[in-house]
Design a protein around this motif. Sequence first.
Motif, mmCIF file in Angstrom:
data_model
loop_
_atom_site.group_PDB
_atom_site.id
_atom_site.type_symbol
_atom_site.label_atom_id
_atom_site.label_comp_id
_atom_site.label_asym_id
_atom_site.label_seq_id
_atom_site.Cartn_x
_atom_site.Cartn_y
_atom_site.Cartn_z
ATOM 1 N N GLY A 1 28.547 -13.649 51.344
ATOM 2 C CA GLY A 1 28.502 -14.140 52.713
ATOM 3 C C GLY A 1 29.439 -13.422 53.651
ATOM 4 O O GLY A 1 29.358 -13.613 54.871
ATOM 5 N N GLN A 2 30.334 -12.590 53.133
ATOM 6 C CA GLN A 2 31.269 -11.878 53.998
ATOM 7 C C GLN A 2 30.628 -10.601 54.552
ATOM 8 O O GLN A 2 29.536 -10.210 54.156
ATOM 9 C CB GLN A 2 32.550 -11.551 53.234
ATOM 10 N N TYR A 3 31.342 -9.954 55.463
ATOM 11 C CA TYR A 3 30.838 -8.724 56.063
ATOM 12 C C TYR A 3 31.957 -7.700 56.153
ATOM 13 O O TYR A 3 33.139 -8.012 55.959
ATOM 14 C CB TYR A 3 30.247 -8.994 57.457
ATOM 15 N N VAL A 4 31.564 -6.458 56.409
ATOM 16 C CA VAL A 4 32.508 -5.359 56.561
ATOM 17 C C VAL A 4 32.237 -4.661 57.888
ATOM 18 O O VAL A 4 31.210 -4.898 58.536
ATOM 19 C CB VAL A 4 32.385 -4.344 55.401
ATOM 20 N N ARG A 5 33.170 -3.823 58.283
ATOM 21 C CA ARG A 5 32.972 -2.965 59.459
ATOM 22 C C ARG A 5 33.038 -1.513 58.998
ATOM 23 O O ARG A 5 33.862 -1.159 58.146
ATOM 24 C CB ARG A 5 34.042 -3.241 60.508
ATOM 25 N N ILE A 6 32.167 -0.700 59.561
ATOM 26 C CA ILE A 6 32.147 0.710 59.187
ATOM 27 C C ILE A 6 32.293 1.576 60.437
ATOM 28 O O ILE A 6 31.926 1.173 61.549
ATOM 29 C CB ILE A 6 30.864 1.088 58.410
ATOM 30 N N ARG B 1 34.413 6.657 67.491
ATOM 31 C CA ARG B 1 35.644 6.046 67.033
ATOM 32 C C ARG B 1 35.494 4.527 66.897
ATOM 33 O O ARG B 1 36.455 3.854 66.518
ATOM 34 C CB ARG B 1 36.781 6.362 68.010
ATOM 35 N N GLN B 2 34.333 3.968 67.216
ATOM 36 C CA GLN B 2 34.154 2.524 67.196
ATOM 37 C C GLN B 2 33.753 2.018 65.804
ATOM 38 O O GLN B 2 33.104 2.731 65.036
ATOM 39 C CB GLN B 2 33.083 2.088 68.201
ATOM 40 N N TRP B 3 34.147 0.750 65.545
ATOM 41 C CA TRP B 3 33.773 0.059 64.313
ATOM 42 C C TRP B 3 32.559 -0.817 64.582
ATOM 43 O O TRP B 3 32.422 -1.411 65.649
ATOM 44 C CB TRP B 3 34.929 -0.811 63.817
ATOM 45 N N HIS B 4 31.680 -0.934 63.570
ATOM 46 C CA HIS B 4 30.465 -1.729 63.696
ATOM 47 C C HIS B 4 30.341 -2.670 62.499
ATOM 48 O O HIS B 4 30.491 -2.230 61.350
ATOM 49 C CB HIS B 4 29.225 -0.823 63.780
ATOM 50 N N PRO B 5 30.062 -3.971 62.736
ATOM 51 C CA PRO B 5 30.004 -4.938 61.631
ATOM 52 C C PRO B 5 28.626 -4.977 60.972
ATOM 53 O O PRO B 5 27.593 -4.921 61.642
ATOM 54 C CB PRO B 5 30.310 -6.270 62.333
ATOM 55 N N PHE B 6 28.622 -5.105 59.633
ATOM 56 C CA PHE B 6 27.383 -5.246 58.867
ATOM 57 C C PHE B 6 27.641 -6.177 57.689
ATOM 58 O O PHE B 6 28.696 -6.103 57.037
ATOM 59 C CB PHE B 6 26.882 -3.879 58.364
ATOM 60 N N THR B 7 26.663 -7.041 57.431
ATOM 61 C CA THR B 7 26.792 -7.973 56.316
ATOM 62 C C THR B 7 26.558 -7.259 54.995
ATOM 63 O O THR B 7 25.837 -6.264 54.917
ATOM 64 C CB THR B 7 25.788 -9.125 56.451
ATOM 65 N N ILE B 8 27.159 -7.801 53.945
ATOM 66 C CA ILE B 8 27.058 -7.228 52.607
ATOM 67 C C ILE B 8 25.856 -7.843 51.898
ATOM 68 O O ILE B 8 25.737 -9.071 51.815
ATOM 69 C CB ILE B 8 28.343 -7.485 51.804
ATOM 70 N N ALA B 9 24.967 -7.016 51.397
ATOM 71 C CA ALA B 9 23.769 -7.505 50.719
ATOM 72 C C ALA B 9 23.939 -7.609 49.216
ATOM 73 O O ALA B 9 23.117 -8.232 48.543
ATOM 74 C CB ALA B 9 22.584 -6.585 51.024
ATOM 75 N N SER B 10 24.989 -7.031 48.669
ATOM 76 C CA SER B 10 25.199 -7.090 47.225
ATOM 77 C C SER B 10 26.056 -8.294 46.869
ATOM 78 O O SER B 10 26.769 -8.845 47.712
ATOM 79 C CB SER B 10 25.871 -5.810 46.734
ATOM 80 N N ALA B 11 25.972 -8.707 45.619
ATOM 81 C CA ALA B 11 26.804 -9.797 45.115
ATOM 82 C C ALA B 11 28.116 -9.235 44.584
ATOM 83 O O ALA B 11 28.196 -8.063 44.217
ATOM 84 C CB ALA B 11 26.055 -10.553 44.017
ATOM 85 N N PRO B 12 29.153 -10.061 44.529
ATOM 86 C CA PRO B 12 30.470 -9.538 44.113
ATOM 87 C C PRO B 12 30.499 -8.972 42.705
ATOM 88 O O PRO B 12 31.328 -8.107 42.416
ATOM 89 C CB PRO B 12 31.371 -10.780 44.227
ATOM 90 N N HIS B 13 29.609 -9.429 41.822
ATOM 91 C CA HIS B 13 29.653 -8.936 40.443
ATOM 92 C C HIS B 13 28.953 -7.594 40.283
ATOM 93 O O HIS B 13 29.052 -6.978 39.220
ATOM 94 C CB HIS B 13 28.995 -9.957 39.506
ATOM 95 N N GLU B 14 28.247 -7.118 41.297
ATOM 96 C CA GLU B 14 27.512 -5.869 41.182
ATOM 97 C C GLU B 14 28.421 -4.670 41.389
ATOM 98 O O GLU B 14 29.448 -4.744 42.079
ATOM 99 C CB GLU B 14 26.356 -5.844 42.188
#
Length: 827
Positions: free
Chosen positions: A277-282, A289-302
């Motif tokens: 359910g968390q997201y990262v910025r890339i 130089r800007q950061w853009h947010p995207f949700t994570i589609a993988s599960a933590p165990h992968e």
Amino acid sequence: MDQTFTNLNRAEEVDLAAAAGRSSRTRLAAARLECYLGHYGAALTWAAILVAGNFVFFARAAIAEYFRQAGAAPWRRAWIPLARGAGALLNLNSAVVLLPAVRVLVDYLRQSSVNLVLPLDHAMPFFHKVVACVLLGAGTFHGLVQTAALATAPAAHPLAGLLYITGWLLVVAVAAMLTTAWSRCRQRYFELFQATHALGVLTYYAALLPHGMHRGRHVTWMWVAAPLLLYALDRLVLRNSHSRRVLVTLDRTHTEVVCNGTVLKLAIETPFLFRPGQYVRIKVPSMSRQWHPFTIASAPHEAQLLLYIRRHGEGQWTARLHDLVAGLSNHGRDGNGVGSIEILIEGPFGAPSEHVGQFEHVVLFAGGVGATVYVSVVKAIHHFMEGQRATATAKRAAAATSAVTPGATPWGQGGRRPAGGYSPARPGRLAVSGGGRAAAHPLTTPTRRAGAAVRHGAVAESDESPWHPSFGDGDGDHGWGDFPSNSGGGGGGGGGSPDISPCKARLYLALYSVTLNLALLWALLLRVLLLAVSYAIAIDSVDASYRPVMLPFTSVGMVAVDTLLAGAILATLLLSVAVEASLMGVVATFRPASKGFPLAALLASAAIATAINAAVLAEVPPLGGDGPSSRLAWEVANLTNGAVLAVSLAARLARVIGGRVALATHRGNRAAHLKSVDFFWTAPTAADDAWVMHELDRAILRSTPVSLRRFLTRHQGVFVTRAWPTKKLVTTLGRPDIEAELRALVAKLPSGATVGVFFCGPAAMGESIRRAVMVVTSESLVAAMSTSEAPSALVRLLAERSPTGADRGGKAYGHNVRLIFRQEVFL
């Protein structure tokens, strides 16, 4: 067990729409109000506190300036105080607007119990934008009036030029940030939005600090120093310590274009631990130089971190990234393009969907590429349940071995690990074979009964009772046995029903409703507001002809209003206690001591407050005379009594309606809390959500405990389902009827249940889901207030923590089910 549970639901489920249709307009309107306040009560209360604070500071500054302008021209005496009050609003809101932007602070609050009462989902961007609008309005009004004042008397202030320039500069900065923060502009021109905010924040506070002076003395810095320091620490230090920033080199093995070239898939080695359910910025340094947010589609165990990025309009950042990756994929074929690109990944960051484990029943809605976040959640739940099954199998095998072989060591205490590599040796950890280390599970630790068979769409059963403040105490001293009963049946069936008239049951339910109890809280806040305004006036030495000794109010009207509020609080409390005592008995009403002492203190403090107000209105001479020492003693007594009233009322509200206004069911975020999960997502055609089907591979589709519903809104022709032979996935051609789907789900849930409804996708779809949540919740509440159901609904409410822990109020389904809507917002 699975089939029995389903049959029981079908036999006793309620027709919510029919129940609402049979109700009167008044009852339906009351149910809608109850539903609205149950959903937004916490947010409205915090908003009321902020509004009250703004009013107090505005009133104090304006009234003080009004008396200082006694000899000025009429227009100056009328408008300068209002401009001074607007300036006070700038001081307060310039400090408040920064708090939602402190990302580490918000993430910390999300992980604490504060997230149950603090509406963090509304903090960014809704609350942030509302406060910015207040800043713009107050700054514009303040600037117009002060500009006119300086123009008519240019020699009145030696720094008139500096004040003029800095004042309008900060107004322009706020206007620019608000304009680019408009949702459509932010989505299309995200880089412009970020650049404007970065430059606008620096400009605004650089202009505000020299501008914020009053009568030749700088005062604004005292308001904004602490929030500015916290914001700077967050941007420069805390984000780096609480999140990770890694540099990743991508080549064509890490990228794939799916969905007919509209979605880009990035697959990289997982650089850090995260929760579903968390997201990262890339950031791609070669592009911007800007950061853009995207949700994570993988599960933590992968092993890989997956990101799906949809291509938007030409020239936008996502389109340029797609083009850059296209050139990367062509490298080595035609000699054009580059061999690799470097990207920075920062995170993880919190979001509403990471709180799925705080609910027992969850509904996930997604539109388009918004399904990424819930794909991660579904895969994490599947992985957790597989671990639970492996653990349960291993424990049964170890128990059988120890029963046959004397002296055998149970598995988990030095025995052999089971097939599959899962180990319950340490609570909260699942070791994956080949990983070399045991990573903390992202959601939860297993429970004793986890993995037991439950109904379709169910996840797990837990021995733990949910955290749900109720009328009963922790020891369960007053359960079903406190009520007179007969065996003549009742609303829920099963073992007799309470001998309670429907009228008395409805009265009790109304007295303990969210609407009435929030009204008590707001009445108390209004009393605090009156007191604060009176003290603000007194601090500024306003000559008031009316100053009673026993109260700090400056007018008889204030005393009359405060008397009405205190009397209303006292009368409502007395009536509630009287009805509760008639049902449960006087002794049970005040037992145990943890409940009785706050209730007695609440009644006593409310009675004292009402008596003091009545004595002042009746002009009763105060005890101790009317000297300064007597006035001080009465002020201390009033403040002490007010503090006792506030604390005891807060304790009662937490016990009475805490579970019905809380933003989740449980404090902890644990997968073992989950009992049912339903995942709905929409896509135009089967090709557009092929990536979803790929992520939810056949193993998950066949064995996942999550009920999966797929809607193809623009599919043409015949749809073939033989490729996915599973009953877990249902594909529907057309748009979902959200109200009908929610009604069907609610009708099969136990009465009194709380459901978390999560959404990620287009704003229009989110608004339709929000409306459907309100409609279905109000219909379920109306069904619980019917003549036949009200007594049983009352018993379920009062016996919520009976000594046996069972629902002694019957086995009804679909009544008084509460839906909590939470929408994903990523910035």
